[in-house]
Design an enzyme around this catalytic site. Structure first.
Site, PDB file in Angstrom:
ATOM      1  N   CYS A  85      17.471  52.257 -41.311  1.00 45.06           N
ATOM      2  CA  CYS A  85      18.611  53.049 -41.802  1.00 45.06           C
ATOM      3  C   CYS A  85      18.909  52.283 -43.305  1.00 45.06           C
ATOM      4  CB  CYS A  85      19.717  53.435 -41.057  1.00 45.06           C
ATOM      5  SG  CYS A  85      20.017  51.889 -40.006  1.00 45.06           S
TER       6      CYS A  85
ATOM      7  N   ASN B 190      13.305  54.498 -34.451  1.00 45.12           N
ATOM      8  CA  ASN B 190      12.770  53.440 -35.133  1.00 45.12           C
ATOM      9  C   ASN B 190      13.034  52.108 -34.888  1.00 45.12           C
ATOM     10  OD1 ASN B 190      15.578  53.894 -35.906  1.00 45.12           O
ATOM     11  ND2 ASN B 190      15.455  53.122 -37.767  1.00 45.12           N
TER      12      ASN B 190
ATOM     13  N   GLU C 115      25.916  56.673 -35.821  1.00 45.20           N
ATOM     14  CA  GLU C 115      25.365  55.820 -36.737  1.00 45.20           C
ATOM     15  C   GLU C 115      24.273  56.694 -37.532  1.00 45.20           C
ATOM     16  OE1 GLU C 115      26.428  53.002 -37.449  1.00 45.20           O
ATOM     17  OE2 GLU C 115      27.798  52.853 -35.761  1.00 45.20           O
TER      18      GLU C 115
HETATM   19  P1  NAD Z   1      16.900  61.969 -35.208  1.00 44.46           P
HETATM   20  O1  NAD Z   1      18.067  62.671 -35.812  1.00 44.46           O
HETATM   21  O2  NAD Z   1      15.819  63.202 -35.644  1.00 44.46           O
HETATM   22  O3  NAD Z   1      16.660  61.883 -33.712  1.00 44.46           O
HETATM   23  C1  NAD Z   1      17.565  61.095 -33.078  1.00 44.46           C
HETATM   24  C2  NAD Z   1      17.823  61.405 -31.682  1.00 44.46           C
HETATM   25  O4  NAD Z   1      18.431  62.325 -31.569  1.00 44.46           O
HETATM   26  C3  NAD Z   1      16.667  61.912 -30.867  1.00 44.46           C
HETATM   27  O5  NAD Z   1      16.950  61.129 -29.697  1.00 44.46           O
HETATM   28  C4  NAD Z   1      16.730  63.295 -30.774  1.00 44.46           C
HETATM   29  O6  NAD Z   1      15.830  63.900 -29.797  1.00 44.46           O
HETATM   30  C5  NAD Z   1      18.071  63.617 -30.766  1.00 44.46           C
HETATM   31  N1  NAD Z   1      18.662  64.677 -31.548  1.00 44.46           N
HETATM   32  C6  NAD Z   1      17.938  65.422 -32.663  1.00 44.46           C
HETATM   33  N2  NAD Z   1      18.626  66.746 -32.828  1.00 44.46           N
HETATM   34  C7  NAD Z   1      19.657  66.835 -31.801  1.00 44.46           C
HETATM   35  C8  NAD Z   1      20.580  67.627 -31.400  1.00 44.46           C
HETATM   36  N3  NAD Z   1      20.830  68.720 -32.151  1.00 44.46           N
HETATM   37  N4  NAD Z   1      21.541  67.185 -30.440  1.00 44.46           N
HETATM   38  C9  NAD Z   1      21.265  66.187 -29.869  1.00 44.46           C
HETATM   39  N5  NAD Z   1      20.375  65.337 -29.842  1.00 44.46           N
HETATM   40  C10 NAD Z   1      19.552  65.545 -30.972  1.00 44.46           C
HETATM   41  O7  NAD Z   1      16.513  60.779 -35.958  1.00 44.46           O
HETATM   42  P2  NAD Z   1      14.935  59.919 -35.952  1.00 44.46           P
HETATM   43  O8  NAD Z   1      14.113  60.714 -36.805  1.00 44.46           O
HETATM   44  O9  NAD Z   1      14.698  59.711 -34.552  1.00 44.46           O
HETATM   45  O10 NAD Z   1      15.503  58.555 -36.455  1.00 44.46           O
HETATM   46  C11 NAD Z   1      15.793  58.432 -38.000  1.00 44.46           C
HETATM   47  C12 NAD Z   1      17.265  58.459 -38.595  1.00 44.46           C
HETATM   48  O11 NAD Z   1      17.932  57.676 -37.703  1.00 44.46           O
HETATM   49  C13 NAD Z   1      17.285  58.213 -39.897  1.00 44.46           C
HETATM   50  O12 NAD Z   1      18.173  59.293 -40.621  1.00 44.46           O
HETATM   51  C14 NAD Z   1      18.100  56.706 -39.792  1.00 44.46           C
HETATM   52  O13 NAD Z   1      18.591  56.655 -40.877  1.00 44.46           O
HETATM   53  C15 NAD Z   1      18.594  57.029 -38.512  1.00 44.46           C
HETATM   54  N6  NAD Z   1      19.080  55.716 -38.006  1.00 44.46           N
HETATM   55  C16 NAD Z   1      20.438  55.170 -38.213  1.00 44.46           C
HETATM   56  C17 NAD Z   1      20.729  53.988 -37.988  1.00 44.46           C
HETATM   57  C18 NAD Z   1      22.262  53.400 -37.926  1.00 44.46           C
HETATM   58  O14 NAD Z   1      22.526  52.434 -37.382  1.00 44.46           O
HETATM   59  N7  NAD Z   1      23.047  54.041 -38.834  1.00 44.46           N
HETATM   60  C19 NAD Z   1      20.014  52.987 -37.310  1.00 44.46           C
HETATM   61  C20 NAD Z   1      18.589  53.526 -37.002  1.00 44.46           C
HETATM   62  C21 NAD Z   1      18.211  54.704 -37.400  1.00 44.46           C
END
Ligand code: NAD
Length: 486
Positions: free
Chosen positions: A288, A159, A254
């Site tokens: 988020c 995002n 995060e």
């Molecule tokens: P996601 O968890 O699907 O993917 C995030 C990353 O993790 C990707 O690079 C993905 O390939 C990787 N990933 C997924 N499963 C994994 C595993 N088992 N092991 C290692 N890596 C893995 O998230 P998304 O859909 O890309 O992003 C949306 C989420 O991110 C929302 O929940 C949002 O709230 C969160 N987010 C949090 C913040 C924050 O600062 N707290 C900021 C932005 C987004």
């Protein structure tokens, strides 16, 4: 970073050991609004993960950077970002589908985050420890120093791919580490372009490796013993996997949120409406800390709802390249279908739809629901879509309890002019951050940013990320002179 062309499109390799290299079969990255192909991007194999970690380790050992060299490198990278602002904005608009106006904010924040990390590189101090205050230790002196960890793993979501890559890479380098970063499979190009910029700015290219791919590649990263630290931004589900898969190694997670925003009757209602209506739908709600649950005090509830819905109807929905667009597509049609289903489910369970609810491909119209209940998915889960719920409260106690009724705790918003309420909320809201008289969506890149409860572990923001990405070594020196204690 490109290794070849295919079907008239660039093919991006992996970035390993200072070179763009071929990985496994490339995948197509598309423009999220038009659906047109943008580029092919190679994905990493397990061997590529090994190669990236070894190259990062070699670079870390053979080319340690002084704090001033880190400062010079990162400040040059900040200047590089600023000089390419428009180009980066256009790339991100296409890659993410986020409206131009939101993307400008992302790129400008990335510039500041890079610059903050550069500045922090020169301020990595330690602490003097007053061990001589303990009887029997009068001749001892203690201090603690911060030393780099080695190789850090960075994993980012789709995002805010550019800004969050900066929030991983810049503090890791500022702390004196090397980093292997894996961007989200939907949005890898902007990270590759960022790393290309860092390399052009003259630091050791082996200090940063980029490996592309999805959860499988992430899983291989978790299993690799060469990483000393994992810095992750993404969903709570993946965050749990990461914590479970990294054993005794440290992590910063995060994660998600279902951000509550409380609007009390003593607030400036018109301003609260304007801010919340913009912040619930910017980035198509895929932030988020997006405004998701609005709790509005009974005396102003009707006025708030009426003004809010009016404002939402005025939002411009459509092409993210148009600088006037407020709401663009979600990251994929599949994600928009999921959010639409949650809205329909809430309506079937008794919620009232005040605006939106309809979908065209990946675009979900800005959606406003009221008469919701805490157990509905649009309330208790992270909706991560342009969907907001509005609930009436009678007492401030009730508002605090409803806001806290969530597994998450990243940031909350509160609109009130009463300092007593502000201080109560600061103590009683179980959130890592409270934003007063602005929405939960506000973030300054220099504050310790992070969640409590299911929203994660650790704090981001260059100064705090550097603390997480360094080891504290304690040194105690006995100053007894020769013959003094015989
Ligand atoms: P996601 O968890 O699907 O993917 C995030 C990353 O993790 C990707 O690079 C993905 O390939 C990787 N990933 C997924 N499963 C994994 C595993 N088992 N092991 C290692 N890596 C893995 O998230 P998304 O859909 O890309 O992003 C949306 C989420 O991110 C929302 O929940 C949002 O709230 C969160 N987010 C949090 C913040 C924050 O600062 N707290 C900021 C932005 C987004």
């Amino acid at each position: 970073m490109t290794i070849a062309g295919r079907d008239g499109l660039p093919v991006y390799g992996l970035w390993i050991d200072g070179k763009a290299v071929e990985g496994a079969e490339p995948v197509l990255v598309r423009n999220k609004f038009t659906g047109e192909p943008m580029a092919w991007v190679c994905t990493a194999s397990r061997e590529d993960v090994d190669r990236a970690v070894s190259a990062a380790e070699r670079s870390f050992r053979s080319r340690p950077l002084s704090p001033f060299e880190r400062y010079e490198w990162l400040s040059a990278a900040a200047t590089w970002i600023r000089a390419r602002r428009e180009e980066l904005v256009n790339l991100l608009v296409d890659e993410v589908g986020k409206p131009h106006k939101d993307t400008v904010v992302e790129v400008d924040r990335a510039y500041h985050a890079m610059l903050l990390a550069a500045e922090e590189a020169k301020r990595i101090g330690g602490e003097v420890l007053p061990v001589d205050s303990i009887p029997g230790s009068e001749r001892k002196m203690g201090f603690a120093i911060r030393v780099p960890l080695g190789v850090v793993a960075g994993i980012t979501p789709f995002n805010y791919p550019f800004l969050l890559a900066v929030h991983k890479i810049a503090p890791a380098l500022a702390a004196g580490n090397a980093i292997v970063i894996k961007p989200a499979p939907q949005t890898p190009i902007s990270t590759l372009v960022l790393v290309q910029g860092l390399v052009e700015c003259g630091g050791p290219p082996g200090h940063i490796q980029v490996i592309q791919g999805g959860a499988e590649v992430g899983q291989w990263m978790l299993e690799h013993p060469g990483f000393r630290f994992y810095t992750f931004t993404g969903s709570a589900r993946a965050g749990e996997r990461i914590k479970a898969g990294t054993g005794l190694r440290r992590v910063a997670l995060e994660l998600g949120n279902s951000s509550p925003n409380i609007v009390h009757s003593d607030a400036d209602v018109v301003r609260a409406v304007r801010i919340c209506a913009a912040r619930a739908f910017s980035a198509a709600g895929q932030a988020c800390i997006s405004v998701q649950r609005l709790y509005v005090h009974a005396p102003i509830f009707d006025e708030f709802v009426e003004r809010f819905v009016e404002r939402v109807r005025d939002l411009k929905v459509g092409d993210p390249r148009d600088p006037k667009t407020d709401v663009g597509p979600m990251i994929s049609e599949q994600d928009a279908v999921r959010a639409e289903t949650w809205v329909r489910e809430a309506v079937a369970q008794g919620a009232r739809l005040l605006a939106g609810g309809t979908r065209d491909g990946a675009i979900l119209e800005p959606t406003v629901l009221t008469d919701v209940r805490p157990e509905m998915k649009v309330v208790c889960e992270e909706v991560f879509a342009p969907v907001v719920t509005i609930t009436k409260y009678n007492t401030f106690d009730e508002a605090l309890a409803m806001a806290n009724d969530s597994p998450y705790g990243l940031q909350a918003g509160l609109f009130t002019r009463d300092v007593g309420r502000i201080m109560r909320a600061a103590r009683e809201l179980q959130y890592g951050g409270l934003i007063v008289n602005d929405a939960s969506t506000y973030r300054s890149d220099l504050v310790p940013y992070g969640g409590v409860k299911g929203s994660g572990i650790g704090r981001e923001g260059p100064k705090y990320a550097i603390e997480e990405m360094t080891d504290l070594h304690v040194v105690i020196v006995d100053l007894t002179e020769e013959g003094e204690d015989r």
